[in-house]
Scaffold this motif. Structure first.
Motif, PDB file in Angstrom:
ATOM      1  N   ALA A 243       0.435 -47.826 -23.465  1.00 11.84           N
ATOM      2  CA  ALA A 243      -0.844 -48.385 -23.872  1.00 11.84           C
ATOM      3  C   ALA A 243      -0.825 -50.007 -23.698  1.00 11.84           C
ATOM      4  N   ARG A 244      -1.914 -50.652 -23.443  1.00 16.18           N
ATOM      5  CA  ARG A 244      -2.076 -51.774 -23.398  1.00 16.18           C
ATOM      6  C   ARG A 244      -3.571 -52.370 -24.026  1.00 16.18           C
TER       7      ARG A 244
ATOM      8  N   TRP B 154      -6.100 -47.786 -22.704  1.00 16.30           N
ATOM      9  CA  TRP B 154      -6.280 -49.270 -22.584  1.00 16.30           C
ATOM     10  C   TRP B 154      -7.214 -49.601 -24.076  1.00 16.30           C
ATOM     11  N   ILE B 155      -6.895 -50.691 -24.932  1.00 19.40           N
ATOM     12  CA  ILE B 155      -7.347 -50.715 -26.078  1.00 19.40           C
ATOM     13  C   ILE B 155      -8.163 -52.089 -25.949  1.00 19.40           C
ATOM     14  N   THR B 156      -9.327 -52.023 -26.387  1.00 16.98           N
ATOM     15  CA  THR B 156     -10.334 -53.266 -26.676  1.00 16.98           C
ATOM     16  C   THR B 156     -11.233 -53.289 -27.652  1.00 16.98           C
ATOM     17  N   HIS B 157     -11.713 -54.613 -27.937  1.00 21.78           N
ATOM     18  CA  HIS B 157     -12.494 -55.243 -29.034  1.00 21.78           C
ATOM     19  C   HIS B 157     -12.315 -54.422 -30.208  1.00 21.78           C
TER      20      HIS B 157
ATOM     21  N   GLY C  62      -2.265 -52.503 -34.059  1.00 19.95           N
ATOM     22  CA  GLY C  62      -1.840 -51.255 -34.756  1.00 19.95           C
ATOM     23  C   GLY C  62      -1.902 -50.141 -33.897  1.00 19.95           C
ATOM     24  N   LEU C  63      -2.894 -50.058 -33.083  1.00 18.42           N
ATOM     25  CA  LEU C  63      -2.941 -48.871 -32.030  1.00 18.42           C
ATOM     26  C   LEU C  63      -1.878 -48.892 -31.031  1.00 18.42           C
ATOM     27  N   LEU C  64      -1.504 -49.969 -30.638  1.00 19.75           N
ATOM     28  CA  LEU C  64      -0.346 -50.262 -29.648  1.00 19.75           C
ATOM     29  C   LEU C  64       0.908 -50.016 -30.220  1.00 19.75           C
ATOM     30  N   ARG C  65       1.178 -50.082 -31.718  1.00 18.96           N
ATOM     31  CA  ARG C  65       2.370 -49.674 -32.117  1.00 18.96           C
ATOM     32  C   ARG C  65       2.413 -48.173 -32.506  1.00 18.96           C
ATOM     33  N   TRP C  66       1.312 -47.622 -32.493  1.00 20.92           N
ATOM     34  CA  TRP C  66       1.243 -46.176 -32.896  1.00 20.92           C
ATOM     35  C   TRP C  66       1.433 -45.393 -31.526  1.00 20.92           C
TER      36      TRP C  66
ATOM     37  N   ILE D 176     -10.095 -45.695 -22.185  1.00 20.57           N
ATOM     38  CA  ILE D 176     -10.274 -47.103 -22.464  1.00 20.57           C
ATOM     39  C   ILE D 176     -11.060 -47.044 -23.968  1.00 20.57           C
ATOM     40  N   SER D 177     -10.544 -47.595 -24.946  1.00 17.37           N
ATOM     41  CA  SER D 177     -10.896 -47.302 -26.216  1.00 17.37           C
ATOM     42  C   SER D 177     -11.142 -48.499 -27.097  1.00 17.37           C
ATOM     43  N   GLU D 178     -12.316 -48.600 -27.787  1.00 16.51           N
ATOM     44  CA  GLU D 178     -12.429 -49.472 -28.886  1.00 16.51           C
ATOM     45  C   GLU D 178     -11.388 -49.317 -29.970  1.00 16.51           C
ATOM     46  N   ALA D 179     -11.191 -50.337 -30.811  1.00 12.56           N
ATOM     47  CA  ALA D 179     -10.418 -50.590 -31.758  1.00 12.56           C
ATOM     48  C   ALA D 179     -11.133 -51.110 -33.112  1.00 12.56           C
TER      49      ALA D 179
END
Length: 343
Positions: A322-323, A302-305, A310-314, A137-140
């Motif tokens: 990814a979500r 999982w990508i948040t805040h 961009g990261l979903l596309r990557w 679970i990563s920040e963005a």
């Protein structure tokens, strides 16, 4: 097979673990919280029980008072613990002093909540440690390719050169009171700046805490008692909003600087009236984020805040699932809320 959503899922109060009955960095008071680090948007007062690193608990006590929770529980990096049968470990995140990733394990599933993190060297805190996991679970915060931060040492070098070029002008550096201010001070020391550095009153207690934790900040002095038009050729560090406030009026023709990853966006620097933008971030930039995903190769990201798209596309292009969680209430700018008090 255990689904990730059975172990952690978003709620209005924050990321919740049903089997453990706890939240990670909840945005409202809850019975049991695990806190990744001491910034105001992640560490709030009023929880019944708080598990965090010793340094994060000390930071929360400094900012909110010793009664910020009824039940503090200190856990060292790498120490195994459990809440209601869910195994936990706190691992360095490289963000600020005491910052941690939360490794959560249950029924053969491992998830890692990274909180805020960076992959670069920081002389004021433990470096990020990658943790193999099924779900990361990563920040963005800086999750767009345009964000590629230069080395922090080079940015502080620009500050030192400006001090030499304008020896009659005070240099006022806006920096968040927790983490960024101490990092700038240490980088100045490493760059050879051994003179007294002046600090806004909002930073004194946190600077003292860092010193107690073994981070040598060198000679510091408060700005509150300085005469008007003082500090020609010297450095003063203050919360970002203070350099645009009455506090700054005591300095004659100061060079205003702001240390933030957002200073890579020229429009933001112009909007704040910053003469010397310093692109120094305590968050991972695009290259650090994608390099972390490549290194860990989790089954899911999982990508948040932040800037999730961009990261979903990557992830799609690179064959990683990814979500976006779209958790609310986390923002680097929120840190200023606790930064400014009378100086």
């Amino acid at each position: 097979m255990t689904r990730p959503e059975d172990l952690l899922h978003p709620t209005p109060a924050g990321l919740y673990c049903p089997p453990g009955d706890f939240y990670v960095d909840p945005v409202r008071p809850v019975d049991r919280a695990v806190i990744t680090h001491g910034h105001a948007d992640h560490a709030r007062a009023g929880h019944g029980a708080v598990l965090a690193t010793r340094q994060t608990l000390a930071i929360m006590a400094e900012r909110y008072g010793v009664d910020f929770t009824a039940q503090p529980q200190s856990v060292e990096y790498g120490e195994a613990t459990a809440i209601n049968g869910v195994d936990l470990r706190l691992v360095p995140a490289g963000h600020v002093l005491g910052s941690a990733q939360v490794e959560v394990r249950w029924k053969g599933l491992t998830m890692v909540v990274s909180g805020d993190y960076k992959r670069r060297r920081d002389p004021t805190c433990a470096s990020f440690e990658p943790v193999p996991c099924h779900v990361f679970i990563s920040e963005a915060t800086f999750g767009l390719p345009v964000f590629s931060h230069p080395p922090a040492e080079e940015e502080v070098g620009r500050l030192v050169r400006s001090l030499g070029q304008f020896p009659d002008r005070a240099h006022l550096v806006g920096a968040y009171a927790l983490g960024k201010a101490q990092r700038i001070i240490r980088l100045l020391r490493e760059a050879g700046w051994d003179r007294t550095i002046y600090v806004h009153g909002a930073m004194e207690r946190l600077n003292a805490l860092y010193e107690r934790e073994g981070v040598d900040l060198g000679p510091l002095a408060p700005t509150r008692d300085l005469p008007k038009n003082a500090l020609g050729g010297e450095v003063a560090i203050a919360p970002p909003s203070a350099i645009q406030d009455r506090w700054a009026r005591r300095f004659a023709d100061p060079v205003t600087a702001f240390a933030s990853g957002w200073m890579g966006v020229k429009a933001r620097a112009r909007q704040r009236g910053v003469e010397l933008p310093l692109v120094v971030s305590d968050h991972a930039d695009w290259n650090e984020l994608t390099a972390t995903f490549t290194e860990l190769k989790p089954e899911e990201i999982w990508i948040t805040h932040g800037r999730e798209e961009g990261l979903l596309r990557w992830a799609e292009i690179n064959g990683q699932k990814a979500r976006a969680l779209r958790l609310v209430g986390y923002d680097e700018e929120d840190e200023e809320a606790l930064d400014v008090r009378p100086d």
